[in-house]
Design a protein around this motif. Sequence first.
Motif, PDB file in Angstrom:
ATOM      1  N   UNK A   1       0.813  -1.209   0.000  1.00 26.49           N
ATOM      2  CA  UNK A   1       0.000   0.000   0.000  1.00 26.49           C
ATOM      3  C   UNK A   1       0.849   1.264   0.000  1.00 26.49           C
ATOM      4  N   UNK A   2       1.864   1.317   0.842  1.00 27.21           N
ATOM      5  CA  UNK A   2       2.707   2.511   0.892  1.00 27.21           C
ATOM      6  C   UNK A   2       3.410   2.748  -0.443  1.00 27.21           C
ATOM      7  N   UNK A   3       3.886   1.662  -1.064  1.00 26.88           N
ATOM      8  CA  UNK A   3       4.535   1.769  -2.367  1.00 26.88           C
ATOM      9  C   UNK A   3       3.573   2.329  -3.404  1.00 26.88           C
ATOM     10  N   UNK A   4       2.329   1.818  -3.400  1.00 24.07           N
ATOM     11  CA  UNK A   4       1.333   2.268  -4.369  1.00 24.07           C
ATOM     12  C   UNK A   4       1.021   3.754  -4.194  1.00 24.07           C
ATOM     13  N   UNK A   5       0.828   4.172  -2.940  1.00 25.52           N
ATOM     14  CA  UNK A   5       0.492   5.574  -2.683  1.00 25.52           C
ATOM     15  C   UNK A   5       1.657   6.489  -3.046  1.00 25.52           C
ATOM     16  N   UNK A   6       2.847   6.108  -2.665  1.00 27.30           N
ATOM     17  CA  UNK A   6       4.008   6.936  -2.979  1.00 27.30           C
ATOM     18  C   UNK A   6       4.212   7.049  -4.489  1.00 27.30           C
ATOM     19  N   UNK A   7       3.958   5.952  -5.211  1.00 22.86           N
ATOM     20  CA  UNK A   7       4.082   5.988  -6.666  1.00 22.86           C
ATOM     21  C   UNK A   7       3.053   6.926  -7.282  1.00 22.86           C
ATOM     22  N   UNK A   8       1.810   6.860  -6.788  1.00 18.62           N
ATOM     23  CA  UNK A   8       0.779   7.761  -7.301  1.00 18.62           C
ATOM     24  C   UNK A   8       1.129   9.214  -7.002  1.00 18.62           C
ATOM     25  N   UNK A   9       1.611   9.472  -5.789  1.00 14.21           N
ATOM     26  CA  UNK A   9       1.993  10.837  -5.433  1.00 14.21           C
ATOM     27  C   UNK A   9       3.129  11.339  -6.313  1.00 14.21           C
ATOM     28  N   UNK A  10       4.085  10.481  -6.578  1.00 12.92           N
ATOM     29  CA  UNK A  10       5.207  10.872  -7.431  1.00 12.92           C
ATOM     30  C   UNK A  10       4.726  11.193  -8.834  1.00 12.92           C
ATOM     31  N   UNK A  11       3.845  10.340  -9.377  1.00 19.71           N
ATOM     32  CA  UNK A  11       3.340  10.564 -10.727  1.00 19.71           C
ATOM     33  C   UNK A  11       2.523  11.849 -10.810  1.00 19.71           C
ATOM     34  N   UNK A  12       1.703  12.094  -9.809  1.00 16.64           N
ATOM     35  CA  UNK A  12       0.894  13.316  -9.797  1.00 16.64           C
ATOM     36  C   UNK A  12       1.785  14.543  -9.651  1.00 16.64           C
ATOM     37  N   UNK A  13       2.791  14.423  -8.785  1.00 14.80           N
ATOM     38  CA  UNK A  13       3.707  15.547  -8.567  1.00 14.80           C
ATOM     39  C   UNK A  13       4.437  15.916  -9.864  1.00 14.80           C
ATOM     40  N   UNK A  14       4.869  14.910 -10.628  1.00 15.66           N
ATOM     41  CA  UNK A  14       5.547  15.162 -11.904  1.00 15.66           C
ATOM     42  C   UNK A  14       4.649  15.938 -12.853  1.00 15.66           C
ATOM     43  N   UNK A  15       3.395  15.549 -12.911  1.00 16.73           N
ATOM     44  CA  UNK A  15       2.446  16.223 -13.803  1.00 16.73           C
ATOM     45  C   UNK A  15       2.249  17.668 -13.378  1.00 16.73           C
ATOM     46  N   UNK A  16       2.004  17.869 -12.102  1.00 16.33           N
ATOM     47  CA  UNK A  16       1.727  19.223 -11.617  1.00 16.33           C
ATOM     48  C   UNK A  16       2.945  20.131 -11.749  1.00 16.33           C
ATOM     49  N   UNK A  17       4.143  19.599 -11.497  1.00 18.46           N
ATOM     50  CA  UNK A  17       5.358  20.408 -11.644  1.00 18.46           C
ATOM     51  C   UNK A  17       5.573  20.803 -13.094  1.00 18.46           C
ATOM     52  N   UNK A  18       5.226  19.896 -14.020  1.00 20.33           N
ATOM     53  CA  UNK A  18       5.397  20.192 -15.440  1.00 20.33           C
ATOM     54  C   UNK A  18       4.394  21.232 -15.924  1.00 20.33           C
ATOM     55  N   UNK A  19       3.197  21.226 -15.353  1.00 22.44           N
ATOM     56  CA  UNK A  19       2.167  22.188 -15.749  1.00 22.44           C
ATOM     57  C   UNK A  19       2.430  23.550 -15.139  1.00 22.44           C
ATOM     58  N   UNK A  20       2.824  23.551 -13.875  1.00 18.11           N
ATOM     59  CA  UNK A  20       3.048  24.798 -13.167  1.00 18.11           C
ATOM     60  C   UNK A  20       1.738  25.458 -12.745  1.00 18.11           C
ATOM     61  N   UNK A  21       1.851  26.596 -12.116  1.00 21.41           N
ATOM     62  CA  UNK A  21       0.668  27.346 -11.689  1.00 21.41           C
ATOM     63  C   UNK A  21       0.084  28.098 -12.881  1.00 21.41           C
ATOM     64  N   UNK A  22      -1.205  27.943 -13.064  1.00 21.26           N
ATOM     65  CA  UNK A  22      -1.890  28.602 -14.178  1.00 21.26           C
ATOM     66  C   UNK A  22      -3.065  29.391 -13.626  1.00 21.26           C
ATOM     67  N   UNK A  23      -3.088  30.687 -13.876  1.00 28.57           N
ATOM     68  CA  UNK A  23      -4.203  31.514 -13.412  1.00 28.57           C
ATOM     69  C   UNK A  23      -5.490  31.061 -14.096  1.00 28.57           C
ATOM     70  N   UNK A  24      -6.520  30.844 -13.293  1.00 27.59           N
ATOM     71  CA  UNK A  24      -7.794  30.380 -13.835  1.00 27.59           C
ATOM     72  C   UNK A  24      -7.990  28.884 -13.723  1.00 27.59           C
ATOM     73  N   UNK A  25      -6.948  28.157 -13.306  1.00 29.88           N
ATOM     74  CA  UNK A  25      -7.033  26.707 -13.110  1.00 29.88           C
ATOM     75  C   UNK A  25      -6.629  26.395 -11.673  1.00 29.88           C
TER      76      UNK A  25
ATOM     77  N   UNK B   1      -3.808  13.035   1.057  1.00 35.29           N
ATOM     78  CA  UNK B   1      -4.480  12.334  -0.043  1.00 35.29           C
ATOM     79  C   UNK B   1      -3.591  11.224  -0.590  1.00 35.29           C
ATOM     80  N   UNK B   2      -4.206  10.261  -1.283  1.00 31.18           N
ATOM     81  CA  UNK B   2      -3.444   9.150  -1.864  1.00 31.18           C
ATOM     82  C   UNK B   2      -3.131   9.388  -3.336  1.00 31.18           C
ATOM     83  N   UNK B   3      -3.528  10.532  -3.877  1.00 25.04           N
ATOM     84  CA  UNK B   3      -3.176  10.954  -5.242  1.00 25.04           C
ATOM     85  C   UNK B   3      -3.664   9.976  -6.299  1.00 25.04           C
ATOM     86  N   UNK B   4      -4.851   9.428  -6.091  1.00 25.48           N
ATOM     87  CA  UNK B   4      -5.420   8.488  -7.062  1.00 25.48           C
ATOM     88  C   UNK B   4      -6.055   9.187  -8.252  1.00 25.48           C
TER      89      UNK B   4
END
Length: 401
Positions: free
Chosen positions: A252-276, A287-290
């Motif tokens: 379970x911990x591995x699964x959650x950490x993997x999801x968090x890592x994947x979500x973090x990569x996406x959000x860092x690549x997108x960056x902050x966007x006004x209006x989103x 959160x478990x970042x599912x």
Amino acid sequence: MPGFELFDQKEIDALADVIKRKVVHRYSFQGVREGIYRVAEFEDAFAKRVGAKYALGVSSGSAALYVGLKALGIGPGDEIITSAFTFIASIEAILECGAVPVLGDIDESLNLDPTSVESLITDRTKAIMPVHMFGAAADMDAFREICDLHGLYLIEDACQAVGATYKGKACGGLGMWGAFSFDPYKVITVGEGGMIFTDDEELYKKMEYYHDHGHIHNASIERGAEGKACLGFNFRMSELQGALGLVQLSKLDLAIESQKKNKRKILEAIGDVEGVSLRDLPDRDGEIASHLVLILPDGDAAKRFKKACIDAGAGCSILSDNTWHYAKHWVTLREGKYYSRTRCPFDCPYAEDMPLYRPIEWTQTDEILTRSVMFPIDVVVDDARIERLVSAINAGIKAAL
């Protein structure tokens, strides 16, 4: 998400062990099972993780909700306040008790809005049941304050939040009882299955008796001689599920950490966007970042976003169209199409004012969901797929804004 992404030889070996010993029932066959009880081991391990005194494995998350309500004595005419954005099992479990689901609005956490609850409380209200949607906790402090003020049970539908936490405490262990699901779409899975957690010994015993035909479980004597505490039904978990669950829990911990890592990569690549914006979570770290949910300025922007993402090769959903989770789409609920003699609130002498279960009741929910788009986050995702997703989201943002 889902947990079967991490299936490997360990799950195969655990299942094979049960088959080789030929004991698949969680209680019977004491003479040949060599003192091995996999479901009990699964319960003990998960109770320890959640920080609850008691855990009961059952046949599904739906069963967990129903057994928990039955143990509380919820019955005809009782009202349970929950969310208009959930899985329909939350509602079905209440109806099967003869009780009345009262559906409140969500806020931008996508969970039940505490401010929508106060006006829904009546002298028939027995409990508030927040649903921790898409792996993130509802505002449990606010709901606890409301429940304490009005003398109500606080119970958790944590079926979508296995492994999530709220201010350092595990979801599932924050109310009178909490329910998990281990179906194929959850972060860990046993195929079908669920679990209920509580610190209340008397309540746990009622759950344990009821979920297995009222049996008073005593492994030192034969099953048929142990006596019964009550009438009940069969919602047992099997040893195959218990064995599979033990292995999945270890991941379970591995699964959650993997999801968090994947979500973090996406959000860092997108960056902050006004209006989103992201969901307004009371505890983002827990959160478990599912899921990744982006909230746009309005419904038209969400439609443009979705089309651009699809054109770029990465589909998403607009949550107001989600027939699985939004009560707006549940025609069977509005029309009262279910098989029960006590059909509260539809044909019920105990219910004076029947909820209409129509979208007009949830204008705030509809406004939020209409501009919310969602992507599931898998456990196993390669960099190329993340790059495609980021590219599609950027195309969606450009089209939307």
